[in-house]
Motif scaffolding. Sequence first.
Motif, short mmCIF file in Angstrom:
data_model
loop_
_atom_site.label_atom_id
_atom_site.label_comp_id
_atom_site.label_asym_id
_atom_site.label_seq_id
_atom_site.Cartn_x
_atom_site.Cartn_y
_atom_site.Cartn_z
N ARG A 85 0.83 -1.21 0.00
CA ARG A 85 0.00 0.00 0.00
C ARG A 85 0.87 1.26 0.00
O ARG A 85 0.57 2.23 -0.70
N VAL A 86 1.94 1.23 0.80
CA VAL A 86 2.88 2.35 0.79
C VAL A 86 3.43 2.55 -0.61
O VAL A 86 3.51 3.68 -1.12
N GLN A 87 3.80 1.44 -1.28
CA GLN A 87 4.36 1.54 -2.62
C GLN A 87 3.36 2.13 -3.60
O GLN A 87 3.71 2.97 -4.43
N ASP A 88 2.11 1.68 -3.54
CA ASP A 88 1.08 2.19 -4.45
C ASP A 88 0.86 3.69 -4.26
O ASP A 88 0.87 4.47 -5.23
N VAL A 89 0.68 4.10 -3.02
CA VAL A 89 0.38 5.51 -2.73
C VAL A 89 1.53 6.41 -3.18
O VAL A 89 1.32 7.45 -3.85
N PHE A 90 2.74 6.02 -2.86
CA PHE A 90 3.87 6.90 -3.15
C PHE A 90 4.30 6.85 -4.61
O PHE A 90 4.94 7.77 -5.11
N THR A 91 3.93 5.77 -5.32
CA THR A 91 4.14 5.75 -6.77
C THR A 91 3.22 6.76 -7.45
O THR A 91 3.62 7.47 -8.38
N TYR A 92 1.98 6.84 -6.99
CA TYR A 92 1.06 7.85 -7.52
C TYR A 92 1.59 9.26 -7.26
O TYR A 92 1.48 10.15 -8.12
N ALA A 93 2.18 9.46 -6.10
CA ALA A 93 2.75 10.77 -5.79
C ALA A 93 3.88 11.11 -6.75
O ALA A 93 4.02 12.25 -7.21
N LYS A 94 4.71 10.12 -7.07
CA LYS A 94 5.81 10.35 -8.01
C LYS A 94 5.27 10.75 -9.38
O LYS A 94 5.75 11.70 -10.01
N LEU A 95 4.26 10.02 -9.85
CA LEU A 95 3.71 10.32 -11.18
C LEU A 95 3.05 11.70 -11.20
O LEU A 95 3.15 12.44 -12.20
N LEU A 96 2.37 12.06 -10.13
CA LEU A 96 1.75 13.39 -10.06
C LEU A 96 2.79 14.49 -10.08
O LEU A 96 2.63 15.51 -10.77
N VAL A 227 12.58 4.16 -1.44
CA VAL A 227 13.23 3.40 -0.38
C VAL A 227 12.42 2.14 -0.07
O VAL A 227 12.97 1.04 0.09
N ASN A 228 11.10 2.28 -0.04
CA ASN A 228 10.24 1.14 0.22
C ASN A 228 10.38 0.08 -0.87
O ASN A 228 10.42 -1.13 -0.59
N GLY A 229 10.47 0.51 -2.12
CA GLY A 229 10.60 -0.45 -3.22
C GLY A 229 11.88 -1.25 -3.15
O GLY A 229 11.88 -2.45 -3.46
N ILE A 230 12.99 -0.62 -2.77
CA ILE A 230 14.26 -1.34 -2.65
C ILE A 230 14.17 -2.39 -1.55
O ILE A 230 14.59 -3.54 -1.73
N LEU A 231 13.59 -2.02 -0.43
CA LEU A 231 13.41 -2.98 0.65
C LEU A 231 12.54 -4.15 0.22
O LEU A 231 12.83 -5.32 0.52
#
Length: 398
Positions: A85-96, A227-231
């Motif tokens: 869920r962290v990955q999904d939310v923060f990926t959307y933030a990156k794209l925005l 950082v979350n994705g690498i972990l």
Amino acid sequence: VKSGADYAYIYEAFGPFCAFLRLWVECIIVRPCSQAVVALTFAYYVIEPIYPDCEQPDIAVRLLAALCITVLTVINALDVKWATRVQDVFTYAKLLALLLIIVTGFVQLGRGRYEHFLNPFENTNANMGAIALSFYQGLFAYNGWNYLNYVIEELQDPYVNLPRASWASITIVTVVYVMANVAYFTTVSPAEMLASSAVAVTFSERLYGVMWWIMPVFVALSTFGGVNGILFTTARLFFVGSREGHMPEILSYIQVHRMTPAPAVIFMGLSSLVYLASTDMYALINYVAFVNWLAIGLAVGALLWFRWKRPEMDRPIRVGLVWPIIYVAFSIFLVVVPLYASPVETGMGCLIIATGIPVYLIFVKWKSKPKSFLRFMSNFNKGIQKIFMVVPEEKRDL
């Protein structure tokens, strides 16, 4: 089909010793160092609004980066669903964030703001060593393009979906990143970009008025997700290495109640915190890039090796030879030239690679270990199992 990406390819082509050294540098340098760099970037962007007109205090940046790594380590060790869920939310933030930058850049171009493109190579340093090192810095943004291969065994119809995913993701990321940089240059000069520790903040300060703070927030969210994705992906690499006997067995264990690879995640978090002690983030990137390009170049070279030594192999995914030849040649350039241009960083990378040799000889190659050593390792594994309540994956449902 094998998971493990570069590690699996090198193992198949050049044997367990070269594969172990790849795994060693990935676990000791590439993954934790990359995580430290992204965490530091997160910290820079979080603190930038607090210190808009002066340099951020170094100790505050490092403490915030450490907090970022610690929080995400806890999340990944506790619950896979939280991590995704962290990955999904923060990926959307990156794209925005990237979409906002790109749209703003197009508006700037429409207003005739293209003066920084008129002399793009002005004051360029044409030294080959500087060019190679500049590629290290630029290509670091694309690091992770091969991570899908680490979980290829879990893909549905990998012979079809892997090429599609690779082409689509690489194309999208390349186009988006190039367009974002074009947008930056409509507002920020090359000299200002070099001087800025947070280019997106400089960009937003000049164009968004009182809402300039929105950009560091978006970028901080983006890097937090990085950082979350690498972990999240590193556990797969640990599992494959442990399966081949190249990593401590405990790193492939799963938490019995939460079904998370807690030992691997905690190991990654702690090793990343060690790299935060470095005083030069660009040196960290150079450590990662030199070792990474050496290993990836060898992995792509494995394809040429297979074509020569095993022409009869079944190849459901075929690649024209011209592409791996170009890639290997470019990798050689990025490995050989920095040896002269930046001997300290590359020498340190070579030294860390070399530290894997005695580790391999003692822990992997040497089979007739003393009973006292085996007893110590057994007790150590049992102690970790009791602390974190972890078991081998095949026993998690027992």
